[in-house]
Design an enzyme around this catalytic site. Structure first.
Site, PDB file in Angstrom:
ATOM      1  CG  ASP A   9      -0.876 -37.425   6.042  1.00 39.15           C
ATOM      2  OD1 ASP A   9      -1.674 -36.750   7.144  1.00 39.15           O
ATOM      3  OD2 ASP A   9      -0.454 -37.760   4.687  1.00 39.15           O
ATOM      4  CG  ASP A  11       0.728 -41.442  10.477  1.00 39.15           C
ATOM      5  OD1 ASP A  11       1.035 -42.566  11.053  1.00 39.15           O
ATOM      6  OD2 ASP A  11       0.764 -40.444  10.875  1.00 39.15           O
ATOM      7  CG  ASP A 170      -0.595 -39.613   2.126  1.00 34.23           C
ATOM      8  OD1 ASP A 170      -1.694 -38.913   2.991  1.00 34.23           O
ATOM      9  OD2 ASP A 170      -0.628 -40.736   2.606  1.00 34.23           O
TER      10      ASP A 170
END
Length: 220
Positions: A9, A11, A170
């Site tokens: 991922d 951001d 995240d």
């Protein structure tokens, strides 16, 4: 190592982009003559792509109508393009971790809900583009995370079976995406999780940073 590729991922996992997103949202809302949003609010809005971010900025108790949403999206695109990468920061351990992963020789890819038009320039500006053989943005496939299509697209581009891929993210969206695609998933605890802290029991491992992820992958 049992893994043959790694997808990341962007951001919240590699880059802290909230500074740029907050400024773009501030300019967008000012253009529309609407109340601003704080950086704390923007941080909680991030995770499901540009459209959802804009809609959350506009939502003051009721969903915005289509006309306002369309105007806001157009304004956001203009303002974000102007500030993309200006205030972005690396999360701790990302540079060292990516160097270590790259040194393994495994093919690496980005799988993000950020549109390609913003993802590719950001990777170039931050010097991250060189690490990745494939970049899958939020509009690369018809569906975005947590649908498995973006992750499956990345695995196909890297020439690996999803079962042999490790995804690092995240949030619960990364966990759901990996589960839906049949990939192993590790999560970092510091990113954008929309107020839902990632729990170790929900993913295959909760790792402090990318270097710890690599050490764990070697022993998996």
């Amino acid at each position: 190592m049992k893994f043959r590729s790694v997808t990341f991922d962007l951001d919240g996992t590699l880059l802290d982009t909230v500074g740029d997103l907050t400024e773009a949202c501030r300019r967008m809302l000012a253009e529309l003559e609407l109340p601003t949003r704080s950086e704390t609010e923007i941080r909680s809005f991030v995770g499901q792509g540009m459209l959802v971010l804009v809609q959350r900025c506009l939502n003051r108790g009721s969903p915005p109508d289509e006309a306002l949403t369309a105007r806001a999206v157009a304004a956001f695109k203009t303002h974000y393009a102007a500030v993309n990468g200006e205030n972005t920061q690396f999360f701790p351990g990302v540079r060292e971790g990516l160097d270590a992963w790259y040194a393994t020789g495994l093919p690496l890819a980005i799988v993000t809900n950020k549109p390609e038009a913003f993802t590719l320039p950001l990777l170039e500006k931050t010097g991250l583009a060189r690490y990745f053989r494939s970049v899958v943005g939020g509009d690369t496939t018809p569906q975005r995370k947590p649908h498995p299509a973006p992750l499956l697209h990345a695995c196909a581009a890297l020439g690996v079976d999803p079962a042999d891929n490790l995804h690092i993210g995240d949030s619960r969206h990364d966990i759901e995406t990996a589960r839906n695609a049949g990939c192993t998933v590790y999560c970092v605890p510091y990113g954008y999780n929309e107020g839902e802290a990632v729990r170790a029991e929900d993913c295959d491992a909760l790792v402090a940073d990318l270097t710890v992820a690599l050490r764990l992958a070697h022993s998996a």
